[in-house]
Design a protein around this motif. Structure first.
Motif, PDB file in Angstrom:
ATOM      1  N   SER A 125      -5.833  13.565  22.632  1.00 32.75           N
ATOM      2  CA  SER A 125      -6.138  12.606  23.375  1.00 32.75           C
ATOM      3  C   SER A 125      -5.549  11.352  22.573  1.00 32.75           C
ATOM      4  O   SER A 125      -4.955  10.292  23.334  1.00 32.75           O
ATOM      5  CB  SER A 125      -7.584  12.270  23.788  1.00 32.75           C
ATOM      6  N   VAL A 126      -5.736  10.946  21.467  1.00 36.01           N
ATOM      7  CA  VAL A 126      -5.353   9.831  20.453  1.00 36.01           C
ATOM      8  C   VAL A 126      -4.079  10.165  19.858  1.00 36.01           C
ATOM      9  O   VAL A 126      -3.623   9.034  18.988  1.00 36.01           O
ATOM     10  CB  VAL A 126      -6.459   9.516  19.832  1.00 36.01           C
ATOM     11  N   SER A 127      -3.542  11.026  20.004  1.00 35.67           N
ATOM     12  CA  SER A 127      -2.084  11.512  18.811  1.00 35.67           C
ATOM     13  C   SER A 127      -0.973  10.835  19.652  1.00 35.67           C
ATOM     14  O   SER A 127      -0.684  10.479  20.798  1.00 35.67           O
ATOM     15  CB  SER A 127      -1.766  12.835  19.136  1.00 35.67           C
ATOM     16  N   ILE A 130       3.467  13.185  20.022  1.00 38.52           N
ATOM     17  CA  ILE A 130       3.918  13.861  20.928  1.00 38.52           C
ATOM     18  C   ILE A 130       4.309  13.044  22.206  1.00 38.52           C
ATOM     19  O   ILE A 130       3.554  11.880  22.307  1.00 38.52           O
ATOM     20  CB  ILE A 130       3.268  15.084  21.308  1.00 38.52           C
ATOM     21  N   ASP A 131       5.239  13.476  22.921  1.00 35.42           N
ATOM     22  CA  ASP A 131       5.644  12.380  24.207  1.00 35.42           C
ATOM     23  C   ASP A 131       4.306  12.551  25.301  1.00 35.42           C
ATOM     24  O   ASP A 131       3.616  13.616  25.097  1.00 35.42           O
ATOM     25  CB  ASP A 131       6.785  12.898  24.729  1.00 35.42           C
ATOM     26  N   GLU A 132       4.313  11.916  26.003  1.00 35.40           N
ATOM     27  CA  GLU A 132       3.184  11.731  27.095  1.00 35.40           C
ATOM     28  C   GLU A 132       3.064  12.972  27.573  1.00 35.40           C
ATOM     29  O   GLU A 132       2.132  13.466  28.162  1.00 35.40           O
ATOM     30  CB  GLU A 132       3.020  10.261  27.874  1.00 35.40           C
ATOM     31  N   THR A 133       4.266  13.346  28.390  1.00 39.12           N
ATOM     32  CA  THR A 133       4.325  14.541  29.195  1.00 39.12           C
ATOM     33  C   THR A 133       3.856  15.767  28.427  1.00 39.12           C
ATOM     34  O   THR A 133       2.932  16.651  29.136  1.00 39.12           O
ATOM     35  CB  THR A 133       5.677  14.746  29.573  1.00 39.12           C
ATOM     36  N   TYR A 138      -0.716  19.713  27.136  1.00 39.71           N
ATOM     37  CA  TYR A 138      -1.479  20.279  26.067  1.00 39.71           C
ATOM     38  C   TYR A 138      -2.979  20.074  26.491  1.00 39.71           C
ATOM     39  O   TYR A 138      -3.816  20.824  26.522  1.00 39.71           O
ATOM     40  CB  TYR A 138      -1.173  19.460  24.687  1.00 39.71           C
ATOM     41  N   LEU A 139      -3.272  18.932  26.802  1.00 37.83           N
ATOM     42  CA  LEU A 139      -4.777  18.634  27.401  1.00 37.83           C
ATOM     43  C   LEU A 139      -5.328  19.215  28.647  1.00 37.83           C
ATOM     44  O   LEU A 139      -6.170  19.847  28.631  1.00 37.83           O
ATOM     45  CB  LEU A 139      -5.019  16.991  27.554  1.00 37.83           C
ATOM     46  N   GLY A 140      -4.190  19.422  29.517  1.00 36.14           N
ATOM     47  CA  GLY A 140      -4.426  20.579  30.631  1.00 36.14           C
ATOM     48  C   GLY A 140      -4.905  21.836  30.259  1.00 36.14           C
ATOM     49  O   GLY A 140      -5.864  22.397  30.824  1.00 36.14           O
ATOM     50  N   GLN A 141      -4.233  22.289  29.327  1.00 34.61           N
ATOM     51  CA  GLN A 141      -4.353  23.772  28.913  1.00 34.61           C
ATOM     52  C   GLN A 141      -5.890  23.626  28.244  1.00 34.61           C
ATOM     53  O   GLN A 141      -6.835  24.642  28.436  1.00 34.61           O
ATOM     54  CB  GLN A 141      -3.412  24.139  27.964  1.00 34.61           C
ATOM     55  N   ALA A 142      -5.971  22.667  27.360  1.00 33.43           N
ATOM     56  CA  ALA A 142      -7.501  22.580  26.660  1.00 33.43           C
ATOM     57  C   ALA A 142      -8.597  22.389  27.647  1.00 33.43           C
ATOM     58  O   ALA A 142      -9.794  22.955  27.654  1.00 33.43           O
ATOM     59  CB  ALA A 142      -7.416  21.553  25.738  1.00 33.43           C
ATOM     60  N   TYR A 143      -8.483  21.726  28.761  1.00 34.00           N
ATOM     61  CA  TYR A 143      -9.623  21.222  29.837  1.00 34.00           C
ATOM     62  C   TYR A 143      -9.388  22.659  30.516  1.00 34.00           C
ATOM     63  O   TYR A 143     -10.910  23.094  30.908  1.00 34.00           O
ATOM     64  CB  TYR A 143      -9.030  20.275  30.655  1.00 34.00           C
TER      65      TYR A 143
END
Length: 495
Positions: A125-127, A130-133, A138-143
């Motif tokens: 979330s704070v990195s 990597i680009d925003e897309t 990545y966050l979608g997969q983790a959620y």
């Protein structure tokens, strides 16, 4: 690798999920040393998938795996190989002992991977690497993965701890159980975030797709509508609408034949919305060998490793004689050529499961076949069931009937599409279609219904005695006891 008493910190994220084979383990690092490069972030996200395989891991012994407990307890399966007392507690519906290692395994399969998901969410979330897309995907997969693990845990154990941050101090692990309502609400929140993260509808690499997210959300809504939440009509409507989104996307389809379910070329495509990724050398599957006829029927290069699970004769006989799923080498088989002499046909004393047969493993002894976690057939039946419940137990809705009929017609090509459909019709279809995919127990829990295979009817779960059980189901059987070792280490779990 040392694990905390209650939850696992970020130690396993470096092992990426196969078939994501471009990633390789690079050692054991803590979170302070990680997330320093884009490649490390990618590997960490892949690591959130690792927990999917934990219930399928073989324990010490032959054909012993925690995942089989979910089919043993239903009463529709048997274990041809002699079983120990821990499996017997499920097979016979004996009283579950909190010290049963199967319970601990399911607990671990929830909370170890949740910790990895929490770490990815916090750090990605704070990195700025990597680009925003890419970040959002990545966050979608983790959620999604966190929702998956919590959905698994809350269905099995009921009220469980809800932990959404990483463990900073190994001594700070005494967490109380949260009400199941809070856990379910968080599952929905995570899936809605995943739904809006820009994931593609399909992902043939085996990563989480938008189709998987929406399908799981439909299943979660259907579960919340039933027991133990009983949120009723509103959530049946949500389940129906979400399932229709998947259907109307036209991104998925039923395979033409049941043989296609076993085709390596069709993994992660078509009917397979989300699968456990396996590889014959890096992450072997034990399903093929575990289901081989016991004890020494020589039909494979591994003739004596089977005996984990087979259908009870009563369940097998519940299929109509002309059901396509009952035909030889569809879902079951009763004979097979001898491995070293194919001109000799070996006939079994009882039917065995052929649904997940791996033709390559028959010759090599090592299976890399993926295992279905969400199939389109499941989603179609979710759609039909949600609408029938929404309409009071039966429906004439065209979309619901079409969804049901697609599954039914594959089994009975000459079947005529019905004009009205009952919930019981759909539930029976789920038993026959999704058998031995570790879905049935969850269906029984949320509906509190069982399939009386002797009489061919859907009946109340409480008070139903399966042919191979010692007694009828009671309310106390519907939630696994928390593992004894966890309560001893964290007495707050008993509160």
């Amino acid at each position: 690798m040392k694990r905390m008493r209650f939850l696992l910190p970020l130690l396993t994220v470096l092992t990426s999920c196969v078939n994501f084979l471009d990633e390789q383990p690079s050692g054991s690092l803590g979170p302070d040393d990680y997330y320093k490069t884009a490649e490390q972030i990618k590997a960490a996200v892949n690591g959130t998938y690792e927990g999917l395989s934990l219930p399928y891991t073989e324990n010490i012994g032959v054909a012993v795996s925690p995942v089989y407990s979910l089919e043993y307890i239903t009463g529709y399966s048997r274990r041809p190989r002699p079983s120990g007392f821990e499996d017997d507690q499920f097979l016979r519906l004996d009283r579950l002992d909190a010290a049963n290692s199967r319970l601990q395994a399911w607990w671990n399969a929830t909370y170890y991977p949740v910790e990895n998901c929490n770490s990815v969410i916090e750090n990605v979330s704070v990195s700025t690497l990597i680009d925003e897309t890419t970040k959002q995907r990545y966050l979608g997969q983790a959620y999604f993965m966190r929702a998956w693990y919590y959905f698994q845990g809350v269905q099995l154990f009921g009220d469980i701890p809800l932990k959404l941050t990483t463990t900073k101090d190994p001594n700070d692990v005494r967490i109380r159980r949260s009400p199941k309502e809070a856990v379910y609400d968080q599952i929905v929140k995570d899936l809605l975030k995943a739904e809006n993260s820009g994931l593609p509808w399909v992902d043939q690499s085996g990563h989480v797709s938008l189709g998987a997210v929406k399908s799981l959300l439909a299943k979660v809504y259907l579960t919340m509508a039933g027991y133990p939440m009983q949120r009723g009509i509103t959530y049946y409507g949500k389940a129906y609408d979400k399932a229709l989104e998947v259907i109307n996307s036209r991104q998925f389809n039923l395979f033409e034949t049941y043989k296609d379910l076993r085709d390596p070329a069709k993994m992660n495509t078509g009917e397979n919305i989300f699968m456990l990724q396996r590889h014959p050398t890096m992450a072997e599957s034990n399903i093929h060998s575990a289901y081989l006829p016991y004890p020494t029927e020589p039909i494979s290069i591994q003739p004596a490793y089977g005996g984990a699970m087979a259908p009870t004769l009563a369940f097998y006989n519940s299929y109509a004689a002309n059901d396509g799923r009952k035909q030889e080498q569809a879902f079951y088989y009763t004979r097979y050529p001898r491995y070293d002499n194919p001109t000799e046909m070996i006939t079994f004393s009882d039917p065995y499961i052929f649904k997940f047969w791996d033709a390559d493993a028959e010759k090599t002894g090592r299976s890399g076949a993926n295992f279905p976690l969400i199939r389109y057939a499941d989603l179609l039946l979710v759609c039909a069931e949600a609408k029938s419940q929404l309409d009071g137990g039966s429906t004439t809705d065209a979309a619901a009937i079409a969804a049901y009929y697609a599954v039914r017609q594959r089994a009975f090509p000459a079947a005529v599409q019905p004009t009205i459909l009952t919930t019981d019709d759909i539930l029976k279809e789920r038993y026959w279609e999704l058998c031995f995919e570790f879905q049935t127990w969850y269906d029984m829990l949320r509906t509190r219904k069982a399939f009386d295979v002797v009489n061919g009817t859907i009946t109340n779960l409480l008070g139903y005695k399966a042919p191979n059980h010692l007694r009828a189901f009671e309310l106390k059987d519907l939630a696994f006891p928390l593992p004894l070792a966890e309560v001893q280490k964290n007495p707050d779990l008993a509160l």
